[in-house]
Design a protein around this motif. Structure first.
Motif, PDB file in Angstrom:
ATOM      1  N   HIS A  25     -11.797 -57.690  -4.079  1.00  0.00           N
ATOM      2  CA  HIS A  25     -11.105 -58.930  -3.760  1.00  0.00           C
ATOM      3  C   HIS A  25     -10.280 -58.677  -2.511  1.00  0.00           C
ATOM      4  CE1 HIS A  25     -12.207 -60.611  -7.616  1.00  0.00           C
ATOM      5  NE2 HIS A  25     -11.673 -59.577  -8.230  1.00  0.00           N
ATOM      6  N   ALA A  26     -10.058 -59.707  -1.738  1.00  0.00           N
ATOM      7  CA  ALA A  26      -9.171 -59.569  -0.586  1.00  0.00           C
ATOM      8  C   ALA A  26      -7.749 -59.411  -1.121  1.00  0.00           C
ATOM      9  CB  ALA A  26      -9.286 -60.790   0.315  1.00  0.00           C
ATOM     10  N   LEU A  27      -7.010 -58.499  -0.532  1.00  0.00           N
ATOM     11  CA  LEU A  27      -5.657 -58.212  -0.981  1.00  0.00           C
ATOM     12  C   LEU A  27      -4.764 -58.020   0.232  1.00  0.00           C
ATOM     13  CD1 LEU A  27      -3.617 -57.408  -3.244  1.00  0.00           C
ATOM     14  CD2 LEU A  27      -4.478 -55.070  -3.001  1.00  0.00           C
ATOM     15  N   GLU A  28      -3.626 -58.694   0.226  1.00  0.00           N
ATOM     16  CA  GLU A  28      -2.649 -58.573   1.298  1.00  0.00           C
ATOM     17  C   GLU A  28      -1.301 -58.229   0.672  1.00  0.00           C
ATOM     18  OE1 GLU A  28      -3.202 -58.834   4.649  1.00  0.00           O
ATOM     19  OE2 GLU A  28      -5.324 -58.970   4.104  1.00  0.00           O
ATOM     20  N   VAL A  29      -0.616 -57.259   1.253  1.00  0.00           N
ATOM     21  CA  VAL A  29       0.712 -56.848   0.796  1.00  0.00           C
ATOM     22  C   VAL A  29       1.671 -57.046   1.959  1.00  0.00           C
ATOM     23  CG1 VAL A  29       2.117 -54.937  -0.055  1.00  0.00           C
ATOM     24  CG2 VAL A  29      -0.267 -55.173  -0.818  1.00  0.00           C
ATOM     25  N   VAL A  30       2.730 -57.829   1.727  1.00  0.00           N
ATOM     26  CA  VAL A  30       3.691 -58.131   2.796  1.00  0.00           C
ATOM     27  C   VAL A  30       5.106 -57.977   2.254  1.00  0.00           C
ATOM     28  CG1 VAL A  30       4.468 -59.855   4.477  1.00  0.00           C
ATOM     29  CG2 VAL A  30       2.056 -59.777   3.814  1.00  0.00           C
ATOM     30  N   ALA A  31       5.953 -57.267   2.998  1.00  0.00           N
ATOM     31  CA  ALA A  31       7.342 -57.055   2.601  1.00  0.00           C
ATOM     32  C   ALA A  31       8.123 -58.360   2.659  1.00  0.00           C
ATOM     33  CB  ALA A  31       7.999 -56.000   3.490  1.00  0.00           C
ATOM     34  N   GLU A  32       9.090 -58.481   1.757  1.00  0.00           N
ATOM     35  CA  GLU A  32       9.878 -59.710   1.633  1.00  0.00           C
ATOM     36  C   GLU A  32      10.674 -60.044   2.889  1.00  0.00           C
ATOM     37  OE1 GLU A  32      13.137 -59.480  -1.185  1.00  0.00           O
ATOM     38  OE2 GLU A  32      13.425 -57.360  -0.718  1.00  0.00           O
ATOM     39  N   ASP A  33      10.999 -59.045   3.690  1.00  0.00           N
ATOM     40  CA  ASP A  33      11.842 -59.290   4.863  1.00  0.00           C
ATOM     41  C   ASP A  33      11.034 -59.621   6.116  1.00  0.00           C
ATOM     42  OD1 ASP A  33      10.815 -56.697   5.026  1.00  0.00           O
ATOM     43  OD2 ASP A  33      12.609 -55.873   5.974  1.00  0.00           O
ATOM     44  N   ARG A  34       9.714 -59.718   5.985  1.00  0.00           N
ATOM     45  CA  ARG A  34       8.877 -60.062   7.142  1.00  0.00           C
ATOM     46  C   ARG A  34       8.326 -61.470   6.976  1.00  0.00           C
ATOM     47  NH1 ARG A  34       4.586 -57.443   9.550  1.00  0.00           N
ATOM     48  NH2 ARG A  34       3.472 -57.135   7.616  1.00  0.00           N
ATOM     49  N   PRO A  35       8.284 -62.236   8.053  1.00  0.00           N
ATOM     50  CA  PRO A  35       7.648 -63.553   7.959  1.00  0.00           C
ATOM     51  C   PRO A  35       6.143 -63.380   7.718  1.00  0.00           C
ATOM     52  CG  PRO A  35       8.387 -63.113  10.214  1.00  0.00           C
ATOM     53  CD  PRO A  35       8.819 -61.952   9.375  1.00  0.00           C
ATOM     54  N   LEU A  36       5.571 -64.320   7.024  1.00  0.00           N
ATOM     55  CA  LEU A  36       4.141 -64.244   6.735  1.00  0.00           C
ATOM     56  C   LEU A  36       3.327 -64.601   7.970  1.00  0.00           C
ATOM     57  CD1 LEU A  36       3.931 -65.957   3.242  1.00  0.00           C
ATOM     58  CD2 LEU A  36       3.646 -63.535   3.750  1.00  0.00           C
ATOM     59  N   PRO A  37       2.346 -63.767   8.329  1.00  0.00           N
ATOM     60  CA  PRO A  37       1.410 -64.138   9.391  1.00  0.00           C
ATOM     61  C   PRO A  37       0.563 -65.333   8.939  1.00  0.00           C
ATOM     62  CG  PRO A  37       1.409 -61.763   9.037  1.00  0.00           C
ATOM     63  CD  PRO A  37       2.166 -62.376   7.894  1.00  0.00           C
ATOM     64  N   PRO A  38      -0.164 -65.968   9.851  1.00  0.00           N
ATOM     65  CA  PRO A  38      -0.899 -67.202   9.534  1.00  0.00           C
ATOM     66  C   PRO A  38      -1.859 -67.124   8.346  1.00  0.00           C
ATOM     67  CG  PRO A  38      -0.809 -66.887  11.902  1.00  0.00           C
ATOM     68  CD  PRO A  38      -0.240 -65.641  11.280  1.00  0.00           C
ATOM     69  N   TYR A  39      -2.662 -66.073   8.245  1.00  0.00           N
ATOM     70  CA  TYR A  39      -3.630 -65.953   7.148  1.00  0.00           C
ATOM     71  C   TYR A  39      -2.911 -65.923   5.797  1.00  0.00           C
ATOM     72  CZ  TYR A  39      -7.326 -63.768   4.279  1.00  0.00           C
ATOM     73  OH  TYR A  39      -8.241 -63.476   3.298  1.00  0.00           O
ATOM     74  N   GLN A  40      -1.904 -65.076   5.683  1.00  0.00           N
ATOM     75  CA  GLN A  40      -1.170 -64.945   4.429  1.00  0.00           C
ATOM     76  C   GLN A  40      -0.395 -66.220   4.107  1.00  0.00           C
ATOM     77  OE1 GLN A  40      -1.295 -62.787   6.913  1.00  0.00           O
ATOM     78  NE2 GLN A  40      -1.883 -60.794   6.103  1.00  0.00           N
ATOM     79  N   ALA A  41       0.169 -66.847   5.116  1.00  0.00           N
ATOM     80  CA  ALA A  41       0.900 -68.106   4.900  1.00  0.00           C
ATOM     81  C   ALA A  41      -0.041 -69.199   4.409  1.00  0.00           C
ATOM     82  CB  ALA A  41       1.602 -68.540   6.185  1.00  0.00           C
ATOM     83  N   ALA A  42      -1.234 -69.273   4.985  1.00  0.00           N
ATOM     84  CA  ALA A  42      -2.209 -70.289   4.562  1.00  0.00           C
ATOM     85  C   ALA A  42      -2.646 -70.050   3.119  1.00  0.00           C
ATOM     86  CB  ALA A  42      -3.415 -70.280   5.495  1.00  0.00           C
ATOM     87  N   ALA A  43      -2.867 -68.788   2.758  1.00  0.00           N
ATOM     88  CA  ALA A  43      -3.259 -68.472   1.385  1.00  0.00           C
ATOM     89  C   ALA A  43      -2.126 -68.795   0.415  1.00  0.00           C
ATOM     90  CB  ALA A  43      -3.655 -67.002   1.279  1.00  0.00           C
ATOM     91  N   LEU A  44      -0.916 -68.407   0.751  1.00  0.00           N
ATOM     92  CA  LEU A  44       0.224 -68.628  -0.133  1.00  0.00           C
ATOM     93  C   LEU A  44       0.512 -70.116  -0.326  1.00  0.00           C
ATOM     94  CD1 LEU A  44       2.441 -67.322  -1.826  1.00  0.00           C
ATOM     95  CD2 LEU A  44       3.881 -67.339   0.215  1.00  0.00           C
ATOM     96  N   ASP A  45       0.283 -70.890   0.700  1.00  0.00           N
ATOM     97  CA  ASP A  45       0.546 -72.328   0.635  1.00  0.00           C
ATOM     98  C   ASP A  45      -0.262 -73.017  -0.466  1.00  0.00           C
ATOM     99  OD1 ASP A  45       1.783 -74.762   1.671  1.00  0.00           O
ATOM    100  OD2 ASP A  45      -0.222 -75.238   2.451  1.00  0.00           O
ATOM    101  N   ARG A  46      -1.430 -72.485  -0.772  1.00  0.00           N
ATOM    102  CA  ARG A  46      -2.314 -73.119  -1.764  1.00  0.00           C
ATOM    103  C   ARG A  46      -2.602 -72.193  -2.951  1.00  0.00           C
ATOM    104  NH1 ARG A  46      -3.567 -77.685  -2.385  1.00  0.00           N
ATOM    105  NH2 ARG A  46      -5.784 -77.371  -2.561  1.00  0.00           N
ATOM    106  N   ALA A  47      -1.742 -71.202  -3.163  1.00  0.00           N
ATOM    107  CA  ALA A  47      -1.995 -70.184  -4.178  1.00  0.00           C
ATOM    108  C   ALA A  47      -1.385 -70.528  -5.528  1.00  0.00           C
ATOM    109  CB  ALA A  47      -1.444 -68.841  -3.705  1.00  0.00           C
ATOM    110  N   HIS A  48      -1.873 -69.834  -6.506  1.00  0.00           N
ATOM    111  CA  HIS A  48      -1.376 -69.899  -7.876  1.00  0.00           C
ATOM    112  C   HIS A  48      -0.486 -68.670  -8.086  1.00  0.00           C
ATOM    113  CE1 HIS A  48      -1.453 -69.974 -12.265  1.00  0.00           C
ATOM    114  NE2 HIS A  48      -1.857 -68.725 -12.236  1.00  0.00           N
ATOM    115  N   LEU A  49       0.702 -68.856  -8.643  1.00  0.00           N
ATOM    116  CA  LEU A  49       1.587 -67.735  -8.963  1.00  0.00           C
ATOM    117  C   LEU A  49       1.061 -67.029 -10.203  1.00  0.00           C
ATOM    118  CD1 LEU A  49       4.211 -66.107  -8.489  1.00  0.00           C
ATOM    119  CD2 LEU A  49       5.356 -67.760 -10.001  1.00  0.00           C
ATOM    120  N   VAL A  50       0.754 -65.734 -10.049  1.00  0.00           N
ATOM    121  CA  VAL A  50       0.230 -64.936 -11.155  1.00  0.00           C
ATOM    122  C   VAL A  50       1.369 -64.237 -11.884  1.00  0.00           C
ATOM    123  CG1 VAL A  50      -1.227 -62.940 -11.743  1.00  0.00           C
ATOM    124  CG2 VAL A  50      -1.971 -64.543  -9.969  1.00  0.00           C
ATOM    125  N   TRP A  51       2.343 -63.731 -11.115  1.00  0.00           N
ATOM    126  CA  TRP A  51       3.404 -62.916 -11.705  1.00  0.00           C
ATOM    127  C   TRP A  51       4.608 -62.895 -10.780  1.00  0.00           C
ATOM    128  CZ3 TRP A  51       5.131 -58.374  -9.311  1.00  0.00           C
ATOM    129  CH2 TRP A  51       6.038 -57.607 -10.041  1.00  0.00           C
TER     130      TRP A  51
END
Length: 192
Positions: free
Chosen positions: A164-190
């Motif tokens: 599966h595609a997996l992206e790990v981003v630290a809380e203190d960094r702004p999300l790059p476009p790909y991660q922001a687009a995924a998060l915008d339409r994502a389901h919270l798992v945990w």
């Protein structure tokens, strides 16, 4: 910029532009301490896949790649838009994400995990990779994002036999476009 942070930033910014396999190879080499192999894999992937980079990205990459490594990498004025559409659900014939959800949320804690999201990715014209689940793990500041991503992806492969595609981003960094687009339409798992 510290080399490790530069590699994490480069991989995050190139997600969706460079293939999943190429990014996994770069992250894997770097996590294993093979800095030269990681740099070579990144430069080769960019050149072979014809992925253009901006002037700012080129400057950032110079912290672990030489100018000669970037000669065959095309230049672009601005990064292209994300060539994928994301959503919280998948088609009926998609792989059930339940086992991957459990494995990732169980192991996220060991990598400074704060929250785990999942989105279904559908390729648009110009996309390099196929439809799949994309996971986004937000981690505490100062986490080694490259090693966390490589380690968790390796567990998915070895324990479950799943990719599966997996992206790990630290809380203190702004999300790059790909991660922001995924998060915008994502389901919270945990969440922690």
């Amino acid at each position: 910029m510290e080399v490790r942070a530069a590699v994490a930033d480069a991989c995050a910014r190139l997600a969706g532009r460079l293939s999943d396999d190429a990014l996994a190879t770069v992250r894997g080499h770097f996590a294993a301490g093979e800095r030269e192999s990681a740099g070579s894999a990144l430069a080769l992937g960019l050149a072979r896949q014809g992925v253009g980079i901006t002037g700012g990205e080129r400057e950032s990459l110079r912290s672990f790649l030489g100018d000669a490594d970037l000669l065959d990498v095309p230049a672009v004025e601005e990064a292209p838009s994300v060539p994928y559409r994301f959503g919280p659900t998948a088609p009926a014939d998609a792989v059930d994400p339940g086992r991957a959800d459990i494995l990732l949320l169980t192991n996220a804690r060991y990598h400074g995990g704060l929250c785990l999201h999942r989105a279904w990715r559908e390729p648009l014209e110009g996309a390099r990779d196929t439809a799949t689940w994309v996971y986004l793990l937000r981690v505490v500041a100062d986490t080694d994002e490259v090693t966390a991503c490589s380690g968790l992806a390796s567990r998915l492969r070895t324990v479950l036999g799943e990719e599966h595609a997996l992206e790990v981003v630290a809380e203190d960094r702004p999300l790059p476009p790909y991660q922001a687009a995924a998060l915008d339409r994502a389901h919270l798992v945990w969440t922690a």
